[in-house]
Design a protein around this motif. Structure first.
Motif, mmCIF file in Angstrom:
data_model
loop_
_atom_site.group_PDB
_atom_site.id
_atom_site.type_symbol
_atom_site.label_atom_id
_atom_site.label_comp_id
_atom_site.label_asym_id
_atom_site.label_seq_id
_atom_site.Cartn_x
_atom_site.Cartn_y
_atom_site.Cartn_z
ATOM 1 N N ARG A 5 -5.206 7.087 -31.407
ATOM 2 C CA ARG A 5 -6.404 7.712 -32.135
ATOM 3 C C ARG A 5 -7.634 7.907 -30.945
ATOM 4 O O ARG A 5 -7.786 7.320 -30.380
ATOM 5 C CB ARG A 5 -7.197 6.255 -33.229
ATOM 6 C CG ARG A 5 -6.061 5.739 -34.244
ATOM 7 C CD ARG A 5 -7.650 5.265 -34.944
ATOM 8 N NE ARG A 5 -7.141 3.729 -35.925
ATOM 9 C CZ ARG A 5 -6.069 5.015 -37.099
ATOM 10 N NH1 ARG A 5 -6.316 5.780 -37.822
ATOM 11 N NH2 ARG A 5 -5.256 3.909 -38.092
ATOM 12 N N ARG A 85 -14.074 5.373 -41.625
ATOM 13 C CA ARG A 85 -13.438 6.633 -40.518
ATOM 14 C C ARG A 85 -13.883 6.622 -39.146
ATOM 15 O O ARG A 85 -13.456 6.474 -38.336
ATOM 16 C CB ARG A 85 -13.303 7.748 -40.472
ATOM 17 C CG ARG A 85 -12.604 7.771 -41.965
ATOM 18 C CD ARG A 85 -11.721 9.491 -42.652
ATOM 19 N NE ARG A 85 -10.425 9.054 -43.472
ATOM 20 C CZ ARG A 85 -9.719 10.527 -43.427
ATOM 21 N NH1 ARG A 85 -10.150 11.248 -42.899
ATOM 22 N NH2 ARG A 85 -9.186 10.621 -44.681
ATOM 23 N N GLU A 88 -13.656 3.665 -37.107
ATOM 24 C CA GLU A 88 -11.858 3.210 -36.156
ATOM 25 C C GLU A 88 -12.301 4.788 -35.324
ATOM 26 O O GLU A 88 -11.676 4.007 -34.172
ATOM 27 C CB GLU A 88 -11.402 3.948 -37.109
ATOM 28 C CG GLU A 88 -10.666 2.616 -37.973
ATOM 29 C CD GLU A 88 -9.704 3.775 -39.499
ATOM 30 O OE1 GLU A 88 -9.802 3.827 -39.182
ATOM 31 O OE2 GLU A 88 -9.829 3.139 -40.536
#
Length: 124
Positions: A5, A85, A88
């Motif tokens: 990520r 989101r 994250e």
């Protein structure tokens, strides 16, 4: 296979082409749907179109109310989903970047999701 990520480190990347135009259009529609003056006597819309019929005024009121509640409700829910989101991808809650992302999402809705996915490398 692990998914990496992109960590944004509390940064805001403003939307550009092709997302900026639809985000601006969403903002304009949201602003117009929240102002009763748009369909009131004295407005161009009323003076040239709606004055002809009481039914047209009622329909315009229904449309304006529908747009208002749909857009503000849907964008509020999308913004809540978007905050997950952000966390994250390394954007701290209540940081300046967080506020910019959240405000942009509230106005732009799904177009900000697409922009964000492109920024973090989720979509090509």
């Amino acid at each position: 296979m692990s998914v990496t990520r992109e960590n944004l480190n509390n940064t805001f990347v403003p939307p550009g082409h092709p997302y900026i135009k639809p985000i601006i259009v969403c903002g304009i529609i949201m602003a117009l749907s929240s102002r009763r003056e748009v369909i009131s006597p004295g407005s161009p819309l009323y003076d040239y179109i709606l004055f002809r019929s009481g039914t047209a005024v009622k329909a315009a009121t229904w449309i304006q109310n529908g747009l208002f509640y749909f857009l503000f409700g849907a964008h509020a829910m999308e913004t809540v989903m978007f905050t997950r989101r952000l966390s994250e991808h390394g954007v701290s809650v209540l940081s300046l970047a967080w506020f910019k992302w959240v405000a942009t999402c509230f106005v732009g809705g799904k177009f900000v999701f697409e922009h964000f996915d492109r920024v973090v490398g989720k979509a090509a």
